[in-house]
Structure formats: C-alpha cells, structure tokens
Design a protein around this motif. Structure first.
Motif, PDB file in Angstrom:
ATOM      1  N   MET A  69       0.844  -1.147   0.000  1.00  0.00           N
ATOM      2  CA  MET A  69       0.000   0.000   0.000  1.00  0.00           C
ATOM      3  C   MET A  69       0.899   1.222   0.000  1.00  0.00           C
ATOM      4  O   MET A  69       1.969   1.208   0.591  1.00  0.00           O
ATOM      5  N   GLU A  70       0.432   2.277  -0.644  1.00  0.00           N
ATOM      6  CA  GLU A  70       1.185   3.525  -0.653  1.00  0.00           C
ATOM      7  C   GLU A  70       0.312   4.634  -0.088  1.00  0.00           C
ATOM      8  O   GLU A  70      -0.821   4.823  -0.523  1.00  0.00           O
ATOM      9  N   ILE A  71       0.855   5.327   0.900  1.00  0.00           N
ATOM     10  CA  ILE A  71       0.166   6.460   1.526  1.00  0.00           C
ATOM     11  C   ILE A  71       1.165   7.588   1.666  1.00  0.00           C
ATOM     12  O   ILE A  71       2.238   7.400   2.227  1.00  0.00           O
ATOM     13  N   GLY A  72       0.807   8.740   1.147  1.00  0.00           N
ATOM     14  CA  GLY A  72       1.668   9.900   1.273  1.00  0.00           C
ATOM     15  C   GLY A  72       3.055   9.675   0.695  1.00  0.00           C
ATOM     16  O   GLY A  72       4.031  10.165   1.229  1.00  0.00           O
ATOM     17  N   GLY A  73       3.155   8.885  -0.384  1.00  0.00           N
ATOM     18  CA  GLY A  73       4.426   8.616  -1.021  1.00  0.00           C
ATOM     19  C   GLY A  73       5.253   7.533  -0.343  1.00  0.00           C
ATOM     20  O   GLY A  73       6.346   7.219  -0.788  1.00  0.00           O
ATOM     21  N   ARG A  74       4.732   6.944   0.742  1.00  0.00           N
ATOM     22  CA  ARG A  74       5.445   5.865   1.432  1.00  0.00           C
ATOM     23  C   ARG A  74       4.770   4.534   1.124  1.00  0.00           C
ATOM     24  O   ARG A  74       3.553   4.423   1.183  1.00  0.00           O
ATOM     25  N   ARG A  75       5.567   3.532   0.821  1.00  0.00           N
ATOM     26  CA  ARG A  75       5.038   2.188   0.605  1.00  0.00           C
ATOM     27  C   ARG A  75       5.240   1.367   1.868  1.00  0.00           C
ATOM     28  O   ARG A  75       6.323   1.366   2.438  1.00  0.00           O
ATOM     29  N   ILE A  76       4.164   0.687   2.264  1.00  0.00           N
ATOM     30  CA  ILE A  76       4.257  -0.164   3.449  1.00  0.00           C
ATOM     31  C   ILE A  76       3.558  -1.490   3.164  1.00  0.00           C
ATOM     32  O   ILE A  76       2.647  -1.560   2.349  1.00  0.00           O
ATOM     33  N   LYS A  77       4.004  -2.534   3.844  1.00  0.00           N
ATOM     34  CA  LYS A  77       3.342  -3.827   3.763  1.00  0.00           C
ATOM     35  C   LYS A  77       2.236  -3.846   4.802  1.00  0.00           C
ATOM     36  O   LYS A  77       2.423  -3.361   5.923  1.00  0.00           O
ATOM     37  N   VAL A  78       1.074  -4.396   4.407  1.00  0.00           N
ATOM     38  CA  VAL A  78      -0.055  -4.471   5.322  1.00  0.00           C
ATOM     39  C   VAL A  78      -0.613  -5.887   5.345  1.00  0.00           C
ATOM     40  O   VAL A  78      -0.399  -6.668   4.430  1.00  0.00           O
ATOM     41  N   THR A  79      -1.322  -6.174   6.418  1.00  0.00           N
ATOM     42  CA  THR A  79      -2.034  -7.439   6.542  1.00  0.00           C
ATOM     43  C   THR A  79      -3.520  -7.126   6.488  1.00  0.00           C
ATOM     44  O   THR A  79      -4.018  -6.349   7.311  1.00  0.00           O
ATOM     45  N   PRO A  80      -4.259  -7.699   5.503  1.00  0.00           N
ATOM     46  CA  PRO A  80      -5.700  -7.442   5.413  1.00  0.00           C
ATOM     47  C   PRO A  80      -6.498  -8.356   6.334  1.00  0.00           C
ATOM     48  O   PRO A  80      -6.104  -9.498   6.594  1.00  0.00           O
ATOM     49  N   GLU A  81      -7.617  -7.846   6.830  1.00  0.00           N
ATOM     50  CA  GLU A  81      -8.510  -8.636   7.676  1.00  0.00           C
ATOM     51  C   GLU A  81      -9.946  -8.238   7.352  1.00  0.00           C
ATOM     52  O   GLU A  81     -10.325  -7.071   7.489  1.00  0.00           O
ATOM     53  N   SER A  82     -10.763  -9.197   6.905  1.00  0.00           N
ATOM     54  CA  SER A  82     -12.186  -8.940   6.666  1.00  0.00           C
ATOM     55  C   SER A  82     -12.882  -8.779   8.005  1.00  0.00           C
ATOM     56  O   SER A  82     -12.713  -9.609   8.893  1.00  0.00           O
ATOM     57  N   LEU A  83     -13.648  -7.711   8.137  1.00  0.00           N
ATOM     58  CA  LEU A  83     -14.367  -7.477   9.385  1.00  0.00           C
ATOM     59  C   LEU A  83     -15.791  -8.005   9.285  1.00  0.00           C
ATOM     60  O   LEU A  83     -16.426  -7.912   8.229  1.00  0.00           O
ATOM     61  N   HIS A  84     -16.286  -8.537  10.395  1.00  0.00           N
ATOM     62  CA  HIS A  84     -17.626  -9.100  10.467  1.00  0.00           C
ATOM     63  C   HIS A  84     -18.255  -8.708  11.803  1.00  0.00           C
ATOM     64  O   HIS A  84     -17.570  -8.337  12.747  1.00  0.00           O
ATOM     65  N   GLY A  85     -19.578  -8.798  11.863  1.00  0.00           N
ATOM     66  CA  GLY A  85     -20.286  -8.566  13.120  1.00  0.00           C
ATOM     67  C   GLY A  85     -20.103  -7.162  13.667  1.00  0.00           C
ATOM     68  O   GLY A  85     -20.146  -6.183  12.928  1.00  0.00           O
ATOM     69  N   VAL A  86     -19.877  -7.080  14.992  1.00  0.00           N
ATOM     70  CA  VAL A  86     -19.776  -5.770  15.641  1.00  0.00           C
ATOM     71  C   VAL A  86     -18.556  -4.982  15.166  1.00  0.00           C
ATOM     72  O   VAL A  86     -18.605  -3.752  15.099  1.00  0.00           O
ATOM     73  N   ASP A  87     -17.457  -5.682  14.829  1.00  0.00           N
ATOM     74  CA  ASP A  87     -16.273  -4.974  14.319  1.00  0.00           C
ATOM     75  C   ASP A  87     -16.585  -4.294  12.994  1.00  0.00           C
ATOM     76  O   ASP A  87     -16.220  -3.144  12.757  1.00  0.00           O
ATOM     77  N   ARG A  88     -17.292  -5.009  12.111  1.00  0.00           N
ATOM     78  CA  ARG A  88     -17.656  -4.434  10.816  1.00  0.00           C
ATOM     79  C   ARG A  88     -18.627  -3.271  11.019  1.00  0.00           C
ATOM     80  O   ARG A  88     -18.495  -2.210  10.398  1.00  0.00           O
ATOM     81  N   ALA A  89     -19.615  -3.460  11.888  1.00  0.00           N
ATOM     82  CA  ALA A  89     -20.614  -2.411  12.134  1.00  0.00           C
ATOM     83  C   ALA A  89     -19.954  -1.128  12.642  1.00  0.00           C
ATOM     84  O   ALA A  89     -20.289  -0.024  12.191  1.00  0.00           O
ATOM     85  N   ALA A  90     -19.018  -1.252  13.552  1.00  0.00           N
ATOM     86  CA  ALA A  90     -18.326  -0.076  14.095  1.00  0.00           C
ATOM     87  C   ALA A  90     -17.490   0.610  13.022  1.00  0.00           C
ATOM     88  O   ALA A  90     -17.500   1.844  12.893  1.00  0.00           O
ATOM     89  N   ALA A  91     -16.766  -0.185  12.241  1.00  0.00           N
ATOM     90  CA  ALA A  91     -15.947   0.393  11.170  1.00  0.00           C
ATOM     91  C   ALA A  91     -16.839   1.032  10.107  1.00  0.00           C
ATOM     92  O   ALA A  91     -16.540   2.128   9.615  1.00  0.00           O
ATOM     93  N   TRP A  92     -17.940   0.364   9.752  1.00  0.00           N
ATOM     94  CA  TRP A  92     -18.848   0.895   8.728  1.00  0.00           C
ATOM     95  C   TRP A  92     -19.442   2.231   9.180  1.00  0.00           C
ATOM     96  O   TRP A  92     -19.550   3.166   8.387  1.00  0.00           O
TER      97      TRP A  92
END
Length: 75
Positions: free
Chosen positions: A1-24
């Motif tokens: 992923m690149e943000i503000g000209g910096r590239r970083i490695k990230v770990t993706p995680e699908s959110l479900h339930g209350v975690d998804r609701a809060a993020a949404w």
C-alpha cells in the motif's frame, strides 16, 4: 500500500459482526456517499482492515490522508 508517497506492507482482515458495524459507521460518517450506495444494493459491502505488517515511523499516516476511512489502523 502507498500512503503519502510511502510504501508499506499491510495485513488485510475482513471485518464481520460488531467490528464491521463499528468500522462501517465510521466510514459512513467520514464519507456519506458509501451510506448512500449501501441503500442501492442488496449485498453487504465488504470492510477490510489493513494493519501495517511492520512498525511505522511517527507521524504516520500523514495528517491529511485523502481517504481517512482507509487509513491504516492498529489493533
């Protein structure tokens, strides 16, 4: 992923339930067009948390990330 000209490695995680609701809720507060789109579809829109795979130097992310809802998070 690149943000503000910096590239970083990230770990993706699908959110479900209350975690998804809060993020949404945060996503829609920051970008109401996502809430409008949700009303026009019969599917649940996936929400993916991207967590940096390595420690990041401070300050990160840049103060004005173009898509705040998509800025890296930490657990």
């Amino acid at each position: 992923m690149e943000i503000g000209g910096r590239r970083i490695k990230v770990t993706p995680e699908s959110l479900h339930g209350v975690d998804r609701a809060a993020a949404w809720k945060t996503i829609v507060e920051r970008s109401p067009n996502f809430g409008d789109y949700e009303k026009t579809t019969d599917r649940e829109i996936p929400v993916i948390r991207l967590t940096p795979s390595v420690s990041l130097p401070e300050p990160f992310p840049p103060p004005q990330c173009r898509t705040p809802a998509l800025a890296p998070t930490t657990k």
